[in-house]
Design a protein around this motif. Structure first.
Motif, PDB file in Angstrom:
ATOM      1  N   PRO A  33       0.805  -1.220   0.000  1.00  0.00           N
ATOM      2  CA  PRO A  33       0.000   0.000   0.000  1.00  0.00           C
ATOM      3  C   PRO A  33       0.838   1.270   0.000  1.00  0.00           C
ATOM      4  N   THR A  34       2.069   1.190   0.492  1.00  0.00           N
ATOM      5  CA  THR A  34       2.930   2.376   0.528  1.00  0.00           C
ATOM      6  C   THR A  34       3.226   2.885  -0.875  1.00  0.00           C
ATOM      7  N   ASP A  35       3.587   1.945  -1.758  1.00  0.00           N
ATOM      8  CA  ASP A  35       3.907   2.313  -3.141  1.00  0.00           C
ATOM      9  C   ASP A  35       2.762   2.012  -4.102  1.00  0.00           C
ATOM     10  N   ASP A  36       1.641   1.525  -3.552  1.00  0.00           N
ATOM     11  CA  ASP A  36       0.477   1.187  -4.368  1.00  0.00           C
ATOM     12  C   ASP A  36       0.866   0.276  -5.539  1.00  0.00           C
ATOM     13  N   GLU A  37       1.501  -0.847  -5.198  1.00  0.00           N
ATOM     14  CA  GLU A  37       1.941  -1.773  -6.232  1.00  0.00           C
ATOM     15  C   GLU A  37       1.836  -3.214  -5.749  1.00  0.00           C
ATOM     16  N   TYR A  38       1.728  -4.120  -6.698  1.00  0.00           N
ATOM     17  CA  TYR A  38       1.743  -5.544  -6.400  1.00  0.00           C
ATOM     18  C   TYR A  38       3.140  -6.091  -6.678  1.00  0.00           C
ATOM     19  N   TYR A  39       3.520  -7.092  -5.929  1.00  0.00           N
ATOM     20  CA  TYR A  39       4.818  -7.724  -6.125  1.00  0.00           C
ATOM     21  C   TYR A  39       4.711  -9.196  -5.715  1.00  0.00           C
ATOM     22  N   TYR A  40       5.674  -9.978  -6.141  1.00  0.00           N
ATOM     23  CA  TYR A  40       5.745 -11.380  -5.736  1.00  0.00           C
ATOM     24  C   TYR A  40       6.817 -11.535  -4.668  1.00  0.00           C
ATOM     25  N   GLY A  41       6.463 -12.224  -3.604  1.00  0.00           N
ATOM     26  CA  GLY A  41       7.450 -12.389  -2.552  1.00  0.00           C
ATOM     27  C   GLY A  41       6.914 -13.147  -1.353  1.00  0.00           C
ATOM     28  N   TYR A  42       7.552 -12.898  -0.224  1.00  0.00           N
ATOM     29  CA  TYR A  42       7.218 -13.553   1.040  1.00  0.00           C
ATOM     30  C   TYR A  42       7.140 -12.482   2.126  1.00  0.00           C
ATOM     31  N   GLY A  43       7.177 -12.915   3.370  1.00  0.00           N
ATOM     32  CA  GLY A  43       7.194 -11.985   4.486  1.00  0.00           C
ATOM     33  C   GLY A  43       8.063 -12.521   5.601  1.00  0.00           C
ATOM     34  N   CYS A  44       8.329 -11.666   6.572  1.00  0.00           N
ATOM     35  CA  CYS A  44       9.092 -12.079   7.746  1.00  0.00           C
ATOM     36  C   CYS A  44       8.588 -11.292   8.946  1.00  0.00           C
TER      37      CYS A  44
END
Length: 330
Positions: free
Chosen positions: A153-164
């Motif tokens: 939401p910060t950059d208003d973009e979708y991306y592929y990845g994970y989290g930590c």
């Protein structure tokens, strides 16, 4: 040419005499011999024996991550630099297969290696009485088949990845973590990471944003004698309470003796920005974007980045420098 001969070579001897490298500083105050205790690194009872030792390989990977070098081929190429492999303690440069084999084995125990380094930080008094918990994104390679589609939401973009999900304290010190499918971790993960953090040392405060406005998280911490501070989210109920922090209501139910002023909670919650600085510092160690395909390899890289952050903090502390610094000054 043997390592002894190389070490006696005028150019190499001159280099080590004149220049105190960051690599040598990284390994000056920590031993990685404990890796040899893990069964996964034991030589096979039959067949090929271990040709390179785990401590040297761990030092090699930490050196590469510190230099922003990731991936099997780039790491193997860097470790073929004479000064580098001598600095890391190798008798000879490791092959690409040896680098790949070590990382594959490390994947099974990398979280335990992280736990060991957290203990080393605790022994040096680097943990403080305020813990913070937060989740951050881990960007993946475009070809990673296991990565999830996520929204930033910060950059208003979708991306592929994970989290930590990370619990940190003090000067950018991670003390508990869990690799997740996406940045938005389930409540079960938050509880597991919270329990892991409390097992290291019990703090006075645990801070989290409104995502941690859950009864289970608050009640678990209060039962353990820790004050949780997370903003109350009125959208979680049809009958919102007139409070700023969930703990105000839980204290009222749990204890007649404890009282917390609104100003105290506000002042304490303002310290939560420390976990965001920790996240950024760990991203600088390699957590921000994985250079591996698949969940297992990506998780190993994330925990290696967490390990590096601890090694840098401990090194700076031992050298009389700021543990919060993300670089080593030589």
């Amino acid at each position: 040419m043997s390592s002894a001969t190389l070490q006696d070579h005028p150019s190499v001897e001159s280099f080590f005499n004149v220049v105190e490298t960051e690599t040598l500083a990284l390994f000056e105050h920590l031993s990685f011999e404990f890796l040899e205790e893990f069964d996964v690194f034991a030589p096979a009872k039959m067949g090929r024996t271990r040709d390179l030792e785990p401590p040297e390989m761990m030092r090699g990977f930490l050196h590469c991550y510190y230099k922003n070098i990731y991936g099997i081929r780039p790491v193997a190429r860097e470790l073929n630099n004479t000064v580098v492999w001598l600095s890391c303690g190798f008798d000879r440069p490791p092959s690409r297969d040896a680098v790949d084999r070590f990382l594959t084995d490390l994947e099974h125990v990398v979280d335990r290696v992280f736990d060991h380094l957290v203990e080393q930080a605790a022994l040096r008094g680097l943990l403080e009485l305020t813990y913070s918990i937060d989740s951050t994104d881990v960007r993946a390679m475009p070809a990673d088949p296991d990565a999830s589609k996520c929204y930033d939401p910060t950059d208003d973009e979708y991306y592929y990845g994970y989290g930590c999900t990370i619990v940190s304290t003090g000067q950018k010190i991670p003390i508990a973590a869990e690799f997740t499918e996406s940045k938005q971790a389930p409540e079960e993960t938050a509880m597991r990471v919270t329990r892991d953090a409390l097992a290291v040392e019990k703090p006075m405060w645990m801070l989290g944003d409104s995502a941690y406005d859950t009864l289970e998280w608050h009640d678990h911490l209060l039962t353990a004698g820790v004050v949780p501070v997370a903003p109350y989210n009125p959208r979680n109920t049809d009958d919102p309470k007139n409070i700023e922090y969930r703990v105000e209501d839980r204290i009222e139910k749990h204890s007649n003796d404890v009282q917390l002023k609104q100003s105290t909670l506000d002042e304490t919650y303002n310290r939560r920005s420390g976990v965001e600085r920790t996240n950024e510092s760990v991203k600088g160690c390699g957590l921000g974007r994985t250079h591996a395909r698949g969940r297992v390899h990506s998780r190993a890289q994330v925990f290696l980045a967490l390990c590096l952050r601890l090694v840098v903090a401990i090194t700076n502390y031992e050298r009389g420098d700021n543990p919060g610094s993300t670089v080593i000054t030589v």
